[in-house]
Design a protein around this motif. Structure first.
Motif, short mmCIF file in Angstrom:
data_model
loop_
_atom_site.label_atom_id
_atom_site.label_comp_id
_atom_site.label_asym_id
_atom_site.label_seq_id
_atom_site.Cartn_x
_atom_site.Cartn_y
_atom_site.Cartn_z
N ALA A 108 0.95 -7.89 -4.39
CA ALA A 108 -0.51 -7.79 -4.33
C ALA A 108 -1.15 -9.16 -4.34
O ALA A 108 -2.11 -9.43 -3.58
CB ALA A 108 -1.03 -6.96 -5.50
N VAL A 109 -0.63 -10.06 -5.16
CA VAL A 109 -1.13 -11.43 -5.17
C VAL A 109 -0.89 -12.08 -3.81
O VAL A 109 -1.77 -12.78 -3.27
CB VAL A 109 -0.47 -12.24 -6.29
N GLY A 110 0.28 -11.83 -3.25
CA GLY A 110 0.58 -12.36 -1.93
C GLY A 110 -0.34 -11.85 -0.85
O GLY A 110 -0.74 -12.59 0.05
N VAL A 111 -0.71 -10.58 -0.92
CA VAL A 111 -1.63 -10.01 0.07
C VAL A 111 -2.98 -10.71 0.02
O VAL A 111 -3.56 -11.06 1.05
CB VAL A 111 -1.80 -8.49 -0.17
N LEU A 112 -3.48 -10.93 -1.18
CA LEU A 112 -4.78 -11.60 -1.30
C LEU A 112 -4.72 -13.03 -0.80
O LEU A 112 -5.65 -13.52 -0.13
CB LEU A 112 -5.24 -11.55 -2.76
N ALA A 113 -3.63 -13.73 -1.12
CA ALA A 113 -3.48 -15.11 -0.64
C ALA A 113 -3.39 -15.15 0.88
O ALA A 113 -4.04 -15.99 1.54
CB ALA A 113 -2.25 -15.74 -1.28
N LEU A 114 -2.61 -14.25 1.46
CA LEU A 114 -2.46 -14.22 2.92
C LEU A 114 -3.75 -13.79 3.61
O LEU A 114 -4.02 -14.19 4.74
CB LEU A 114 -1.32 -13.28 3.31
N VAL A 170 0.83 -1.21 0.00
CA VAL A 170 0.00 0.00 0.00
C VAL A 170 0.86 1.26 0.00
O VAL A 170 0.50 2.27 -0.63
CB VAL A 170 -0.96 -0.02 1.20
N VAL A 171 1.99 1.23 0.68
CA VAL A 171 2.89 2.39 0.66
C VAL A 171 3.70 2.41 -0.62
O VAL A 171 3.90 3.47 -1.24
CB VAL A 171 3.81 2.38 1.90
N GLY A 172 4.16 1.25 -1.05
CA GLY A 172 5.04 1.19 -2.22
C GLY A 172 4.36 1.55 -3.52
O GLY A 172 4.98 2.13 -4.42
N THR A 173 3.07 1.21 -3.65
CA THR A 173 2.38 1.46 -4.93
C THR A 173 2.30 2.94 -5.27
O THR A 173 2.71 3.34 -6.37
CB THR A 173 0.98 0.83 -4.89
N PRO A 174 1.81 3.81 -4.38
CA PRO A 174 1.81 5.24 -4.74
C PRO A 174 3.21 5.81 -4.87
O PRO A 174 3.45 6.66 -5.73
CB PRO A 174 1.02 5.90 -3.60
N LEU A 175 4.15 5.35 -4.05
CA LEU A 175 5.51 5.88 -4.16
C LEU A 175 6.12 5.52 -5.51
O LEU A 175 6.81 6.33 -6.13
CB LEU A 175 6.38 5.34 -3.03
N CYS A 176 5.87 4.31 -5.98
CA CYS A 176 6.42 3.87 -7.27
C CYS A 176 5.87 4.72 -8.41
O CYS A 176 6.62 5.15 -9.30
CB CYS A 176 6.10 2.39 -7.48
N THR A 177 4.58 4.96 -8.41
CA THR A 177 3.97 5.72 -9.50
C THR A 177 4.25 7.22 -9.39
O THR A 177 4.50 7.89 -10.39
CB THR A 177 2.46 5.47 -9.54
N GLY A 200 -4.54 -1.24 -10.82
CA GLY A 200 -3.99 -2.07 -11.88
C GLY A 200 -2.95 -3.05 -11.42
O GLY A 200 -2.21 -3.61 -12.24
N LEU A 201 -2.86 -3.30 -10.12
CA LEU A 201 -1.87 -4.24 -9.60
C LEU A 201 -2.16 -5.68 -10.01
O LEU A 201 -1.26 -6.52 -10.02
CB LEU A 201 -1.80 -4.16 -8.07
N LEU A 202 -3.39 -5.96 -10.34
CA LEU A 202 -3.78 -7.33 -10.72
C LEU A 202 -4.00 -7.46 -12.22
O LEU A 202 -4.51 -8.48 -12.69
CB LEU A 202 -5.04 -7.75 -9.96
N ALA A 203 -3.63 -6.41 -12.97
CA ALA A 203 -3.77 -6.43 -14.43
C ALA A 203 -2.44 -6.72 -15.08
O ALA A 203 -1.41 -6.83 -14.41
CB ALA A 203 -4.34 -5.10 -14.91
N TRP A 236 7.38 -2.17 -10.29
CA TRP A 236 5.95 -2.40 -10.45
C TRP A 236 5.65 -3.90 -10.50
O TRP A 236 4.66 -4.37 -9.93
CB TRP A 236 5.46 -1.71 -11.71
N LEU A 237 6.49 -4.65 -11.18
CA LEU A 237 6.30 -6.10 -11.25
C LEU A 237 6.37 -6.72 -9.86
O LEU A 237 5.57 -7.61 -9.52
CB LEU A 237 7.37 -6.70 -12.17
N LEU A 238 7.31 -6.25 -9.04
CA LEU A 238 7.41 -6.77 -7.67
C LEU A 238 6.17 -6.41 -6.85
O LEU A 238 5.68 -7.23 -6.06
CB LEU A 238 8.67 -6.22 -6.99
N LEU A 239 5.66 -5.21 -7.04
CA LEU A 239 4.45 -4.81 -6.33
C LEU A 239 3.25 -5.64 -6.76
O LEU A 239 2.38 -5.97 -5.95
CB LEU A 239 4.17 -3.32 -6.57
N GLN A 240 3.19 -5.99 -8.05
CA GLN A 240 2.10 -6.85 -8.51
C GLN A 240 2.18 -8.23 -7.85
O GLN A 240 1.16 -8.81 -7.47
CB GLN A 240 2.15 -6.98 -10.04
#
Length: 492
Positions: free
Chosen positions: A441-447, A405-412, A488-491, A434-438
């Protein structure tokens, strides 16, 4: 200048501190004073004329701009008038965004002076202008102070002093001209007909595409990241509307764009200029596109490089594109002779992509960020006192969720600060970060699923306070799904 950006929301104070450290992104003053170039005091603080072997006179001047701020500049004039039958016209050069030292526009100033036009180029103010604050009205006051200086200069026809505005100056020059009848004409090069934030998102996404970055990252930069900047008030003059100002212009206008302009949408801007000025009844509007020219009217092969010319800040500026100086000079002399051309427009070159307005619902970004930070950071900070009641998936979820959540806005948002270059390296059309953040994001949903299952299975082991923390954490994980889809983290 209109500005309706909302104030940052208090619940996101923590992340706003982080964002403010890296985010700029691309602005009531008393009357300024001018001066005679022959040294008579009329607001002029200093004057020092020199004739060099290139046939030009350079007067170093200091004059008072908006709010009485001293501004330093150079008046460049021909040693002998180019046209003896009339006094020379004058022009004040207004630079683009950033510090804008006068040396960046030396080619334009000297070329116009060689054509017989007395030119003032000056260093942009550093008081009242910064990364996070732009006041176009104050910059317009500076421009009018420069106009008054040239109008009072010996050898200059005071009725034919105009303004030249490049890029950001394409918003400032029309504003100054709309305020004062002392401005005889307006020239813009690379001026945008759109608001600054929409212009900047088009600029950035165009440069990202040039670096072969595709997929969801450009969408995140132009959409959610821009929304966050706007709602947090971190983009200066984000919603400045140039149309009402253009509609008030009665002076002759020469609007120029490089055929390879990739920093403002040239075809869209030209249509806006033509439509707005024409609808307002201005019948002396000339719209031209310069072949082989970049955003600044200098030579290029594709808009992303510069050919020849001096270097500025370590990079080539490019030589003036063929026809650029001649087009300006002949047009100015026609205006000075009372023969301002009737309105005409060249066909616009192909524009690779159409700009998109800022999506609605800007308050959502800050509110969603606040909820997610509270859910993830709250669990990570408070923790669970008793080791026996710790939930391992929950701790991992809190850390990974907070990081994402912190990394996504900072990256963009880093693209707005440092340009598209920080997106490197690029893998499969995505910046590595961005690829690492994506993947995160998958890891967050799984956890989230694992944590919810574990918490329910062992619910009798936890105290009421622990269950409350886990419910808040799992709720944050559930809310993360629409947030991640929006960014767009899951796109692809």
């Amino acid at each position: 200048m209109p500005r309706s950006a909302a104030r940052p929301l208090r619940p996101v104070a923590l992340v706003m501190v982080l964002l403010s450290a890296v985010v700029p992104v691309w602005l009531s003053s008393p009357d300024a004073h001018a001066a005679n170039a022959d040294g008579r005091h009329n607001g002029l603080i200093r004057h020092d004329g020199r004739i060099r072997n290139d046939g030009l006179i350079r007067d170093e001047v200091t004059f008072r701009g908006g709010a009485g701020l001293p501004l330093h500049g150079t008046v460049v004039a021909p040693a002998s008038p180019a046209r003896h039958e009339v006094r020379a016209p004058g022009i004040v050069l207004l630079g683009g965004s950033g510090p804008g030292p006068r040396t960046e526009y030396r080619q334009e100033a000297e070329t116009l002076a060689r054509a017989g036009i007395v030119t003032l180029v000056f260093d942009k103010r550093t008081v009242g202008y910064s990364t996070l604050h732009r006041d176009f009205g104050l910059l317009a006051d500076d421009a009018l102070a420069g106009v008054r200086l040239l109008r009072s200069r010996t050898g200059v026809d005071p009725s034919t002093v105009g303004l030249w505005g490049f890029s950001e100056g394409g918003w400032v020059a029309p504003l100054a001209a709309a305020r004062s009848g002392d401005v005889a004409y307006v020239i813009t090069i690379g001026g945008s007909g759109l608001d600054p934030l929409r212009t900047q998102t088009w600029n950035l996404t165009t440069h990202l595409r040039h670096r072969r970055i595709t997929g969801s990252f450009p969408h995140a930069v132009a959409g959610p990241a821009a929304q966050l900047l706007y709602s947090a008030g971190l983009f200066p003059a984000a919603d400045y509307d140039p149309l009402p100002v253009l509609a008030r212009l009665r002076q002759p206008v020469l609007a120029l764009w490089g055929a390879y302009d990739n920093q403002v949408p040239p075809a869209e801007s030209a249509r806006i200029f033509q439509r707005t000025l024409g609808k307002a009844g201005n019948r002396r509007v000339t719209i031209r596109f310069l072949p082989g020219a970049a955003h600044n009217g200098h030579r290029t092969t594709d808009g992303f490089d510069r050919l020849g010319g001096p270097r500025f800040a370590g990079n080539p500026l490019g030589a003036l594109a063929p026809g650029y100086a001649d087009t300006m000079a002949s047009w100015v002399w026609a205006v000075a002779a009372g023969r301002a051309p009737s309105s005409s427009a060249f066909p616009a070159p192909h524009q690779q992509a159409v700009s998109t307005p800022l999506p609605g619902g800007t308050g959502y970004e800050a509110a969603a960020l606040a909820l997610l930070l509270t859910g993830f950071a709250g669990y990570a900070v408070t923790g669970i006192r008793r080791p026996a009641t710790r939930c391992r998936p929950a701790r991992r979820l809190a850390v990974l969720g907070l990081t994402t959540v912190v990394g996504t806005p900072l990256c963009t948002l880093s693209i707005y600060v440092a340009g598209e270059g920080v997106a490197a390296p690029v893998i499969a059309g995505r910046p590595l970060a961005w690829l690492l953040l994506q993947l995160c994001a998958v890891g967050v949903l799984a956890l989230t699923a694992v944590t919810a299952t574990s918490a329910w299975r062992h619910r009798n082991r936890y105290t009421r306070a622990t269950r409350t923390r886990l419910i808040a954490l799992v709720t944050a994980g559930a809310l993360f799904l629409p947030w991640a889809l929006h960014w767009g983290l899951l796109a692809g």
